[in-house]
Scaffold this active site. Structure first.
Site, short mmCIF file in Angstrom:
data_model
loop_
_atom_site.label_atom_id
_atom_site.label_comp_id
_atom_site.label_asym_id
_atom_site.label_seq_id
_atom_site.Cartn_x
_atom_site.Cartn_y
_atom_site.Cartn_z
N HIS A 1 0.08 8.39 0.67
CA HIS A 1 1.13 8.62 -0.33
C HIS A 1 1.47 10.12 -0.33
O HIS A 1 0.57 10.96 -0.31
CB HIS A 1 0.64 8.18 -1.71
CG HIS A 1 1.68 8.34 -2.77
ND1 HIS A 1 2.69 7.40 -2.95
CD2 HIS A 1 1.91 9.32 -3.66
CE1 HIS A 1 3.48 7.82 -3.93
NE2 HIS A 1 3.02 8.97 -4.39
N MET B 1 6.74 -0.66 2.60
CA MET B 1 7.48 -0.73 1.34
C MET B 1 7.28 -2.03 0.57
O MET B 1 7.95 -2.26 -0.43
CB MET B 1 8.98 -0.53 1.61
CG MET B 1 9.32 0.86 2.10
SD MET B 1 8.82 2.14 0.94
CE MET B 1 9.95 1.79 -0.38
N LYS B 2 6.36 -2.87 1.03
CA LYS B 2 6.09 -4.11 0.29
C LYS B 2 4.80 -3.96 -0.50
O LYS B 2 3.89 -3.23 -0.06
CB LYS B 2 5.89 -5.25 1.28
CG LYS B 2 7.11 -6.11 1.44
CD LYS B 2 6.73 -7.33 2.26
CE LYS B 2 7.90 -8.14 2.69
NZ LYS B 2 8.89 -8.43 1.70
N ILE B 3 4.73 -4.67 -1.61
CA ILE B 3 3.48 -4.65 -2.37
C ILE B 3 2.67 -5.89 -1.98
O ILE B 3 3.18 -7.02 -2.06
CB ILE B 3 3.77 -4.60 -3.88
CG1 ILE B 3 4.43 -3.25 -4.19
CG2 ILE B 3 2.49 -4.77 -4.69
CD1 ILE B 3 4.91 -3.09 -5.60
N LEU B 4 1.47 -5.66 -1.52
CA LEU B 4 0.62 -6.78 -1.09
C LEU B 4 0.00 -7.43 -2.32
O LEU B 4 -0.37 -6.73 -3.28
CB LEU B 4 -0.49 -6.26 -0.17
CG LEU B 4 -0.01 -5.67 1.16
CD1 LEU B 4 -1.15 -4.93 1.84
CD2 LEU B 4 0.55 -6.76 2.06
N GLY C 1 7.87 5.69 11.02
CA GLY C 1 6.64 5.56 11.80
C GLY C 1 6.04 6.87 12.27
O GLY C 1 5.27 6.88 13.24
N ASN D 1 3.76 8.54 10.82
CA ASN D 1 2.31 8.45 10.64
C ASN D 1 1.66 7.61 11.75
O ASN D 1 0.58 7.95 12.23
CB ASN D 1 1.96 7.88 9.27
CG ASN D 1 2.06 8.95 8.19
OD1 ASN D 1 1.22 9.84 8.12
ND2 ASN D 1 3.10 8.90 7.39
#
Ligand code: GRF
Length: 189
Positions: free
Chosen positions: A100, A81-84, A12, A14
């Site tokens: 990124h 870390m999840k792909i939406l 966290g 960022n």
């Protein structure tokens, strides 16, 4: 006013950087984490920000309802870390951004995260790396680039030292700056 939800999975830093920037006309209303142990949740609680934890099979439509109830107008993926999936992304209509830790399109895409990015940069012998903020589409790290910041790579770098430099000298400046511009633009609309 931009009402922001920051999506996290880890440290966290960022999230902390956005908060520290004290951006006018922007409010972080919610922190959503895919990991219940993420330190980002502690940071959110320290700032009195509501949090939500997604389990593995989270219900997309109930998440959308929660976001709508809080009048969220921008989603910031910061180490999420999840792909939406694409229907979720379409619902936000370009209002999802991601940070990124490389100069995309280099060193992006599925599987390119964390130290793997910096290992690849060092292996290639690049003199510069950096960070990118981009629109989120259903192509991982493939959405339109909003802004980038360059950071030098030094001969003695390890993946860890390069990661640290990119976070400190790159991400810390870049993400708050992009959000600030988006907030200013939302006012002039
Ligand atoms: C950052 O390096 C970001 O670029 C990447 O994941 C990391 C998240 O760090 N997507 P933090 O959780 O914000 O400290």
């Amino acid at each position: 006013m931009l009402n922001i939800a920051v999506f996290v999975s880890g440290n966290g830093s960022n999230l902390e950087n956005i908060l520290a920037a004290n951006i006018a006309n922007c409010q972080i209303k919610l922190v959503v984490s895919s990991n219940k142990k993420a330190y980002a949740l502690v940071r959110a609680a320290n700032h009195g920000i509501d949090t939500m934890i997604l389990d593995n099979e989270f219900d997309e439509s109930s998440l959308l309802k929660d976001l709508a109830a809080r009048k969220i107008t921008l989603i910031v993926l910061a180490g999420f870390m999840k792909i939406l999936n694409s229907s979720f992304i379409e619902n936000f209509n370009g209002q999802i951004i991601n940070i990124h830790p490389s100069l995309l399109p280099a060193y992006g895409g599925q599987g390119m995260y964390g130290l793997k990015v910096h290992e690849a940069v060092l292996k290639a012998g690049d003199k510069y790396s950096g960070a990118t903020v981009h629109q989120v589409t259903s192509i991982v790290d493939g959405g339109e680039i909003i802004e980038q910041i360059k950071v030098p790579v030094f001969p003695a770098d390890t993946p860890q030292s390069l990661q640290r430099r990119i976070q400190e000298d790159g991400e810390k400046i870049l993400l708050p700056a992009v959000i600030k511009k988006m907030c200013e633009r939302s006012l002039s609309k």
